[in-house]
Scaffold this active site. Structure first.
Site, mmCIF file in Angstrom:
data_model
loop_
_atom_site.group_PDB
_atom_site.id
_atom_site.type_symbol
_atom_site.label_atom_id
_atom_site.label_comp_id
_atom_site.label_asym_id
_atom_site.label_seq_id
_atom_site.Cartn_x
_atom_site.Cartn_y
_atom_site.Cartn_z
ATOM 1 N N VAL A 65 6.416 10.096 11.651
ATOM 2 C CA VAL A 65 5.314 10.771 10.949
ATOM 3 C C VAL A 65 3.977 10.405 11.600
ATOM 4 O O VAL A 65 3.105 11.258 11.793
ATOM 5 C CB VAL A 65 5.317 10.410 9.444
ATOM 6 C CG1 VAL A 65 4.136 11.041 8.726
ATOM 7 C CG2 VAL A 65 6.620 10.854 8.790
ATOM 8 N N SER B 184 15.839 13.384 11.228
ATOM 9 C CA SER B 184 14.428 12.963 11.329
ATOM 10 C C SER B 184 13.857 12.481 10.001
ATOM 11 O O SER B 184 12.886 11.726 9.990
ATOM 12 C CB SER B 184 13.578 14.105 11.864
ATOM 13 O OG SER B 184 13.701 15.222 11.023
ATOM 14 N N GLY B 185 14.469 12.896 8.893
ATOM 15 C CA GLY B 185 14.014 12.437 7.587
ATOM 16 C C GLY B 185 14.135 10.927 7.439
ATOM 17 O O GLY B 185 13.500 10.321 6.582
ATOM 18 N N CYS C 68 9.406 14.854 1.341
ATOM 19 C CA CYS C 68 9.425 16.032 2.227
ATOM 20 C C CYS C 68 10.243 17.199 1.659
ATOM 21 O O CYS C 68 9.796 18.352 1.676
ATOM 22 C CB CYS C 68 9.946 15.644 3.597
ATOM 23 S SG CYS C 68 11.480 14.736 3.593
ATOM 24 N N GLY D 129 5.504 5.633 14.361
ATOM 25 C CA GLY D 129 6.699 6.218 13.746
ATOM 26 C C GLY D 129 6.743 7.732 13.911
ATOM 27 O O GLY D 129 5.833 8.339 14.491
ATOM 28 N N HIS E 78 14.466 20.334 7.718
ATOM 29 C CA HIS E 78 15.401 20.379 6.591
ATOM 30 C C HIS E 78 15.634 21.834 6.151
ATOM 31 O O HIS E 78 14.741 22.670 6.261
ATOM 32 C CB HIS E 78 14.814 19.643 5.375
ATOM 33 C CG HIS E 78 14.774 18.137 5.509
ATOM 34 N ND1 HIS E 78 15.312 17.449 6.554
ATOM 35 C CD2 HIS E 78 14.253 17.200 4.671
ATOM 36 C CE1 HIS E 78 15.120 16.150 6.372
ATOM 37 N NE2 HIS E 78 14.472 15.973 5.238
ATOM 38 N N GLN F 182 19.749 18.080 5.092
ATOM 39 C CA GLN F 182 18.615 17.323 5.627
ATOM 40 C C GLN F 182 18.904 16.699 6.985
ATOM 41 O O GLN F 182 19.931 16.058 7.191
ATOM 42 C CB GLN F 182 18.207 16.247 4.610
ATOM 43 C CG GLN F 182 17.764 16.873 3.310
ATOM 44 C CD GLN F 182 17.227 15.895 2.284
ATOM 45 O OE1 GLN F 182 17.445 16.086 1.102
ATOM 46 N NE2 GLN F 182 16.518 14.857 2.708
#
Ligand SMILES: NC(=O)C1=CN([C@@H]2O[C@H](COP(=O)(O)OP(=O)(O)OC[C@H]3O[C@@H](n4cnc5c(N)ncnc54)[C@H](OP(=O)(O)O)[C@@H]3O)[C@@H](O)[C@H]2O)C=CC1
Ligand SMILES: N[C@@H](CC(=O)OP(=O)(O)O)C(=O)O
Length: 347
Positions: A16, A160-161, A130, A14, A243, A157
């Protein structure tokens, strides 16, 4: 010889997970064995680590045996099931998901703010949300000098969050719109390219979404201050990565922008980015890939004598997730807090 550790990354394919792999390599974390875990969807793929090609494995029954540390980044429902199993196998889990963050038995750690709370873990340490981490790193050094009584945040934001697929989605939508085609939304509820919308997490009865309530509740837990009044409006914008947040702070006494600047210039994990003549302040494009949270546009709030306003941008996959988790792991190693566990925490 210094000790090295048997690590598993859960969710290694993923957004992260990819960053975790890179950070373990680049920061030279003492790894003696590395297991990459993901769902059946990507199991069988390979990822490289320190010049070696490692196979991504699916999660199996005894997968956490002989593992010292699990960096979990595969979503809340996966963590709820697998983190207690990993702890039962003798591993310590640093969990990126929201599954355990508000559990009173689980420390919620930002190393620049509350490193000592990591010592109290019973097998699981939670990595905060985050947006919350980015705000905490900047507000904490100010709060230590003059207590903050109220925080009003507005966030901007990036895609990618919501993970690797969301980043692809916004790129595809952008290409489609430029080619005159209808954009398709699958990860997000609406097209994000050339658009924005309030954060896509579920709403409560008071009209706040989960992301907003995480900023409220998690900040209070990390600061150890239940009395700080916090409100937030979280918005998804068509930025690929990093962000941004506009933060309004009310302190118990007047806090001059000059004094705040002086403090933030020296604060760990923070970089002051301000050129008032050039109207140059933090931007997500420049925060991308950086370890520090960029902060600037610090000014007196003209509507309140004890108010201060600032603007920040931070790479939420990095400091907002993977880097914060790796810093926690480094802390556990440095302080010898990575030890066999006696108690299993349930979800
Ligand atoms: N993106 C961000 O900025 C932040 C994310 N987080 C949290 O980190 C976690 C991961 O986020 P992110 O990397 O963005 O998400 P992605 O969707 O990009 O990645 C999810 C990863 O989890 C794996 N996975 C999913 N289900 C399972 C399962 N049942 N068993 C094993 N592996 C599984 C996926 O494998 P596969 O590819 O095979 O499906 C993939 O490797 C989430 O909990 C998120 O809330 C926290 C802070 C910030
Ligand atoms: N904060 C992420 C979502 C997320 O991953 O949150 P959490 O880790 O709290 O589930 C976003 O920008 O949407």
């Amino acid at each position: 010889m210094s000790k090295s550790y048997r690590i598993a990354i859960l969710g290694a394919t993923g957004a992260v997970g990819k960053e975790l792999l890179e950070l373990l390599e680049n920061r030279n974390f003492p790894v003696s064995d590395l297991k990459l875990l993901a769902s059946e969807r990507t199991a069988g793929q390979r990822r490289s680590f320190k010049g070696e090609s490692l196979l991504v494995e699916p999660v199996s029954d005894k997968v956490f045996e002989n593992t010292d540390l699990v960096l979990a980044s595969a979503g809340g429902s996966t963590s709820k099931v697998l983190a207690p199993k990993a702890v039962a196998s003798g591993a310590v889990v640093i969990d990126n998901s929201s599954a355990f963050r508000m559990n009173p038995e689980v420390p919620l750690v930002v190393p620049e703010v509350n490193p000592e709370s990591a010592a109290t873990h019973k097998g699981i340490i939670a990595n905060p949300n985050c947006t919350t981490i980015l705000m905490a790193v900047v507000v904490w050094p100010l709060h230590k000098v003059i207590p903050v009584s109220r925080i009003v945040a507005a966030t901007y934001q990036s895609a990618s969050g919501a993970g690797a697929r969301a980043m692809e989605e916004v790129k595809t939508q952008t290409r489609d719109i430029l080619a005159g085609k209808e954009p398709v939304a699958e990860v997000f509820p609406y097209p994000l390219a050339f658009n924005l919308f309030p954060h896509n997490s579920p709403l409560n009865d008071s009209g706040y979404c989960e992301e907003e309530m995480k900023m409220v509740n998690e900040t209070r837990k990390i600061f150890g201050e239940q009395s700080i009044r916090i409100t937030a409006t979280c918005v998804r914008v068509p930025v690929l990565r990093a962000h941004s947040e506009a933060i309004n702070l009310e302190f118990e006494e007047q806090f001059s922008p000059e004094k705040a600047r002086e403090i933030l210039r020296q604060a760990p994990g923070v970089k002051l980015v301000e050129n008032w003549q050039a109207n140059y302040f933090p931007m997500p494009i420049e925060a991308t890939g950086q370890d520090e949270v960029l902060v600037g546009r610090i000014r007196q709030d003209i509507s309140h004598p004890c108010g201060l306003e600032l603007w920040l941008c931070g790479d939420q996959i990095r400091k907002g997730a993977a880097l914060n988790a790796v810093q926690i792991a480094e802390l556990l190693v440095e302080k010898s807090w990575l030890k066999p566990q006696e108690l299993v925490v349930s979800g």
